[in-house]
Design an enzyme around this catalytic site. Sequence first.
Site, short mmCIF file in Angstrom:
data_model
loop_
_atom_site.label_atom_id
_atom_site.label_comp_id
_atom_site.label_asym_id
_atom_site.label_seq_id
_atom_site.Cartn_x
_atom_site.Cartn_y
_atom_site.Cartn_z
N HIS A 390 48.33 40.58 34.62
CA HIS A 390 49.58 40.97 33.97
C HIS A 390 49.55 42.46 33.61
O HIS A 390 50.46 43.22 33.98
CB HIS A 390 49.78 40.12 32.71
N GLU A 391 48.52 42.87 32.89
CA GLU A 391 48.45 44.26 32.44
C GLU A 391 48.22 45.23 33.60
O GLU A 391 48.74 46.35 33.59
CB GLU A 391 47.35 44.42 31.39
N HIS A 394 51.58 46.01 35.06
CA HIS A 394 52.19 47.13 34.34
C HIS A 394 51.57 48.46 34.76
O HIS A 394 52.26 49.45 34.99
CB HIS A 394 51.98 46.96 32.83
#
Length: 600
Positions: A390-391, A394
Amino acid sequence: MSQTLPARADVDVRFTWNLADIFPTDDAWRTELNRVRGQVEKLTAFQGRLGESGATLLKLFRLEDELSLSMDKLGNYARRKSDEDTRNPIYQEMSAQFMNLAVSMGEASAFETPELLAIPDEVLEGFFAAEPGLEHYRLAVQRVRRQKEHTLSKDCEALLAAAGPMSQAPDDIFSMLNDADMVFPDAVDTDGKPHPVTHGTFVPLLQSADRTLRQSAFQSLYSVYGQFRNTSAAILSSQMKQLQFFAAARHYPSALHASLDQTEVPVDIYHNLIAAVRENLPAMHDYVRLRKRLLGVEDLHFYDLYTPMVAGQDVKVDYEEAKQLALDALAPMGEDYLALLREGFQNRWIDVYENQGKRSGAYSAGAYGVHPYVLLNYTDTLDDVFTLVHEMGHALHSYLSNQKQSVTYANYVIFVAEVASTCNEALLMQHLLKTTTDKRRRAYLINHFLEQFRGTLYRQTMFAEFELWCSEQVRQGEALTAEALSAKYRQLNRDYYGEDIVLDDEIALEWARIPHFYYDFYVYQYATGFSAAIALSQRILREGKPAVDDYLAFLSGGCSADPVTLLKGAGVDMASPAPVSDALKLFAELTHELETLCAE
């Protein structure tokens, strides 16, 4: 617990981020801070001069780009250092110094918007014609000038600015009541053992296999909210009234229009989301019936919604395994994407493990001209693997936008911020489902995926519908009493979850504990971002390179176009209800598969 954690100085450097890539030393940071402080006067020197010529405008914009780049590095270094150990006074002070400089910059450039708006159209076009370098900034100028009809006279703008701190009062009061003043009774488990109930422990307690504990925690929390329901209603009413006041003052037809206009999102997208989710409520009702059956309860309650339907599948995944799993799962993204992922893993973009004083949670922070940084608190769980991808979603979104866009257009807006991260999570989930042969583990993974749909798409849309209703009630002059708010919220829960769940009295008070209702029409973006991410991941898996190329172009877009246009280029039209409907079709299919697996 802190005694078992290493001090920051004792953490293996391989598992820490390398902030020397921004500044080699704290002293180098201080030198740059002092240099940038001296640039503030250069900004104020442009005051009253923006209508002079295209050359003057160009000089200002280029100075602002230079300052933006410097401020990005200064802020990143100070905040990342502070997050390594939040107790360290050196970095607390550096963060404060940076914030003071940021405020000074804002004050020094306050003249810019009014002066840009005051330039006649024909004069501005003459500036563009006379100064070719100014063309790069045309979109940025247009974004300011499109607000012209919503910008008031100098005196009125000053009055609204002075009222700004008062507009923060509802959120500030809610935070004080919610975070500082409310204390909840302990919950008790089947054996009568007490368990502290806090905002941090509430959901973990609801995930417990002990139903007595779940019910006790649920009743403990809402018994306190019930005591303050009238105060909570007054605070939320004040929030809606202040939004309506500023929207009307700026000549918007509603607070919703005012909010979405800031990120160039048409209000139809908000309404289409609610309509599409409502059309697919039968799939949620099927899910609720399945949950009731799998939990083996005669009556399903709202405190039964968080505990896993498929238990006993906890898996340990160490960090090295997690990195390889991420590379395997994101292989459909192509070698260029994987090369960036490896670079992040190998060149210390990531701060991996918890240490004493380290900030909790996880995040990604883009750093223009350097590379992104990712904070984790990795504990070897499968959820931590999802957090990693997820990170990094980003991070690579920021990296590609920073690489492909100038500093003027590198920052993407919040409407698309969760797309890249959630797309990575969806690809990881599809990889795990594809590679597992164990039916029980597959059921566990589907359960995990369904909870993402329920919590992000259905629940956040229900929040969005409630927030819109509150806003409309105020716009029409209706009172937001505790009774009215609870009655509406109770009905929405019945609509969304169906007849197979007991409508507990406590759930009607849930509106009183949701901080996002003070974020100004924010929550709908979780649902639209999730829907877009599901659509993109499905297209990538289905079409391969053409879809990947479009997606990478989207990740490289920054804010070079409005967010709906950027997503459309990647193959997702958020102006249509189709992405939401397609995502919920997948939810329905997965619910049916889980039912089949658990029947075998």
